[in-house]
Design a protein around this motif. Structure first.
Motif: not given
Length: 275
Positions: A39-40, A42-45, A63, A108, A110-111, A136-137
């Motif tokens: 995870l980065n 700025d990620d949305t999970v 996140a 946005d 998201y993962v 995305t993942k």
């Protein structure tokens, strides 16, 4: 944070078999999942099956935004209390299969990171991958047997394998011993990682037609492809043979042996026939 087993015992809550509840009760396993997720800040999970919040807390530390979904109303107050220090965690008491993902997640990227009930793994995968705004993942802890079916190659393909591989590239990132769960499941677990494609890796007239042909081919177990197709596409056996041959596929083969490219060729041939 207390581990899930301690929290459940403190609140006199027994895991429900009907909900397929097996809680990850090992901090090392949680760290392993976080490592796999890469995870980065700025990620949305999106987390499915947040439970008592053990994995949710780890996600919140890595996140920008975490959307945690939990269906068990008994666990929701515990989850809320555990997540109080994390204002960027949004909690939803809901069934993931009934949620409008686009409405909840927004536009946005998201993962998905989740430890999902094994009995609805296939349904959850379909729900996540067939939506317009897919993740995305996906990093999902699931039953080992199901994970192996997802990453299978010919001659061991299935509708599930074709479906997931149409939308993304899957692999098994790690495997977990049943002993790290509470209660201990009777089966092994694996972390399935799926990196989704911006566009499918094969060209088809439409996704709906592609899956119609795929389901038809797998519709009669272990039958020759021409027989399965004729029985499920309302065409004769001779027409099914011609369809396979026009796609460069031996009609005597079985669905389990076809590659993604061959299913796409078969779909294009069927679309031409229907014109």
């Amino acid at each position: 944070m207390s581990n899930p087993k301690q929290l459940l015992e403190q609140h006199d809550i027994t895991p429900k078999k009907s909900l397929g509840q097996n809680f990850l009760n090992d901090p090392n396993a949680l760290e392993k999942i976080i490592s796999i997720a890469e995870l980065n800040p700025d990620d949305t999970v999106l987390e499915i099956g947040a439970g008592t919040g053990a994995l949710t807390e780890k996600l919140a530390q890595h996140a920008k935004r975490v959307v945690a979904v939990e269906v068990d109303e008994r666990l929701f107050p515990i989850l809320g209390a555990q997540m109080r220090p994390y204002p960027h965690v949004e909690l939803h008491l809901a069934d993931i299969l009934t949620i409008d993902l686009h409405q909840v997640m927004g536009d946005d990227p998201y993962v998905v990171v989740a430890n999902v009930p094994y009995y609805i793994t296939s349904a959850i995968l379909r729900h996540l991958l067939e939506t317009i705004h897919r993740p995305t993942k996906l990093i999902m802890t699931i039953q080992t047997e199901v994970a192996e079916r997802v990453v299978a190659k010919p001659p061991d393909m299935s509708v599930l394998a074709v479906s997931v591989q149409f939308y993304g590239k899957p692999d098994i990132a790690t495997r977990f011993n049943p002993a790290i769960f509470y209660p201990r499941p009777e089966v092994g677990s694996a972390v399935l990682r799926v990196i989704t494609y911006d566009t499918p890796p094969v060209a088809v007239p439409s996704e709906a037609l592609f899956f119609c042909v795929v389901r038809a081919g797998f519709g009669q177990k272990r039958k020759q492809l021409k027989n399965a197709l004729s029985g499920n596409l309302a065409i004769t056996s001779d027409q099914a043979s011609q369809l396979c041959q026009s796609a460069g596929i031996d009609p005597m083969r079985r669905a389990e042996t076809l590659t993604l490219d061959e299913w796409a060729s078969l779909t294009r041939a069927f679309a031409e026939r229907e014109r």
